[in-house]
Design a protein around this motif. Structure first.
Motif, PDB file in Angstrom:
ATOM      1  N   GLN A   1      46.565  42.733  46.256  1.00  0.00           N
ATOM      2  CA  GLN A   1      47.699  41.934  45.807  1.00  0.00           C
ATOM      3  C   GLN A   1      47.292  40.460  45.875  1.00  0.00           C
ATOM      4  OE1 GLN A   1      50.550  43.142  44.682  1.00  0.00           O
ATOM      5  NE2 GLN A   1      51.806  41.338  44.600  1.00  0.00           N
ATOM      6  N   VAL A   2      47.435  39.747  44.760  1.00  0.00           N
ATOM      7  CA  VAL A   2      47.107  38.327  44.699  1.00  0.00           C
ATOM      8  C   VAL A   2      48.398  37.560  44.421  1.00  0.00           C
ATOM      9  CG1 VAL A   2      45.681  36.546  43.627  1.00  0.00           C
ATOM     10  CG2 VAL A   2      44.808  38.885  43.816  1.00  0.00           C
ATOM     11  N   LEU A   3      48.708  36.611  45.292  1.00  0.00           N
ATOM     12  CA  LEU A   3      49.937  35.825  45.177  1.00  0.00           C
ATOM     13  C   LEU A   3      49.594  34.387  44.841  1.00  0.00           C
ATOM     14  CD1 LEU A   3      51.600  37.124  48.475  1.00  0.00           C
ATOM     15  CD2 LEU A   3      51.899  38.039  46.171  1.00  0.00           C
ATOM     16  N   TYR A   4      50.435  33.777  43.999  1.00  0.00           N
ATOM     17  CA  TYR A   4      50.238  32.382  43.593  1.00  0.00           C
ATOM     18  C   TYR A   4      51.513  31.608  43.899  1.00  0.00           C
ATOM     19  CZ  TYR A   4      46.771  34.866  40.788  1.00  0.00           C
ATOM     20  OH  TYR A   4      45.752  35.695  40.377  1.00  0.00           O
ATOM     21  N   PHE A   5      51.358  30.414  44.470  1.00  0.00           N
ATOM     22  CA  PHE A   5      52.509  29.597  44.846  1.00  0.00           C
ATOM     23  C   PHE A   5      52.459  28.224  44.192  1.00  0.00           C
ATOM     24  CE2 PHE A   5      52.157  32.774  48.139  1.00  0.00           C
ATOM     25  CZ  PHE A   5      53.467  33.154  48.321  1.00  0.00           C
TER      26      PHE A   5
ATOM     27  N   GLU B   1      48.419  42.594  40.856  1.00  0.00           N
ATOM     28  CA  GLU B   1      47.563  43.547  41.549  1.00  0.00           C
ATOM     29  C   GLU B   1      46.222  43.563  40.823  1.00  0.00           C
ATOM     30  OE1 GLU B   1      46.846  46.159  44.629  1.00  0.00           O
ATOM     31  OE2 GLU B   1      48.773  45.212  44.269  1.00  0.00           O
ATOM     32  N   LEU B   2      45.141  43.268  41.549  1.00  0.00           N
ATOM     33  CA  LEU B   2      43.815  43.212  40.942  1.00  0.00           C
ATOM     34  C   LEU B   2      42.833  44.086  41.701  1.00  0.00           C
ATOM     35  CD1 LEU B   2      43.403  39.354  40.385  1.00  0.00           C
ATOM     36  CD2 LEU B   2      43.919  41.072  38.661  1.00  0.00           C
TER      37      LEU B   2
ATOM     38  N   ALA C   1      46.794  35.130  49.236  1.00  0.00           N
ATOM     39  CA  ALA C   1      47.740  34.168  48.664  1.00  0.00           C
ATOM     40  C   ALA C   1      47.021  32.847  48.465  1.00  0.00           C
ATOM     41  CB  ALA C   1      48.933  33.984  49.591  1.00  0.00           C
ATOM     42  N   PHE C   2      47.230  32.243  47.305  1.00  0.00           N
ATOM     43  CA  PHE C   2      46.671  30.933  47.001  1.00  0.00           C
ATOM     44  C   PHE C   2      47.799  29.936  46.859  1.00  0.00           C
ATOM     45  CE2 PHE C   2      43.308  33.700  45.175  1.00  0.00           C
ATOM     46  CZ  PHE C   2      42.236  33.224  45.924  1.00  0.00           C
ATOM     47  N   PHE C   3      47.605  28.740  47.414  1.00  0.00           N
ATOM     48  CA  PHE C   3      48.638  27.705  47.344  1.00  0.00           C
ATOM     49  C   PHE C   3      47.996  26.340  47.494  1.00  0.00           C
ATOM     50  CE2 PHE C   3      48.389  29.916  51.353  1.00  0.00           C
ATOM     51  CZ  PHE C   3      48.095  28.904  52.257  1.00  0.00           C
TER      52      PHE C   3
END
Length: 83
Positions: free
Chosen positions: A2-6, A19-20, A75-77
């Motif tokens: 799961q990859v999250l972007y903020f 989902e990657l 998660a990337f932010f």
């Protein structure tokens, strides 16, 4: 994974999560960022200044050279400021 972007990453990419399956050879967040940049102009714009990007692996802050081995979520932010 799961990859999250903020924040502005989410805005530039146009999605908050996906989902990657990691490509072979991608073992760090820095490697993942480099690969994500190749996925289109939104990703390229989001990660243009990767030195400013922060990440959390399985909800714990990590450096961009940390291992992704066994990770379920990243998660990337952008940098956060307090007040």
């Amino acid at each position: 994974m799961q990859v999250l972007y903020f924040a502005w990453l989410r805005e530039r990419i146009g999605k908050s999560a996906e989902e990657l399956e990691l490509p072979p050879g991608i073992t760090t967040p820095a490697g993942l960022i480099a690969w994500l940049r190749t996925r289109g102009p939104g990703y390229e714009a989001a990660f243009i200044e990767d030195a400013k990007i922060r990440c959390a692996i399985d909800q714990e802050f990590q450096p961009l050279d940390a291992t992704l081995d066994g990770a379920k979520e990243i998660a990337f932010f952008p940098p956060m400021t307090g007040g």
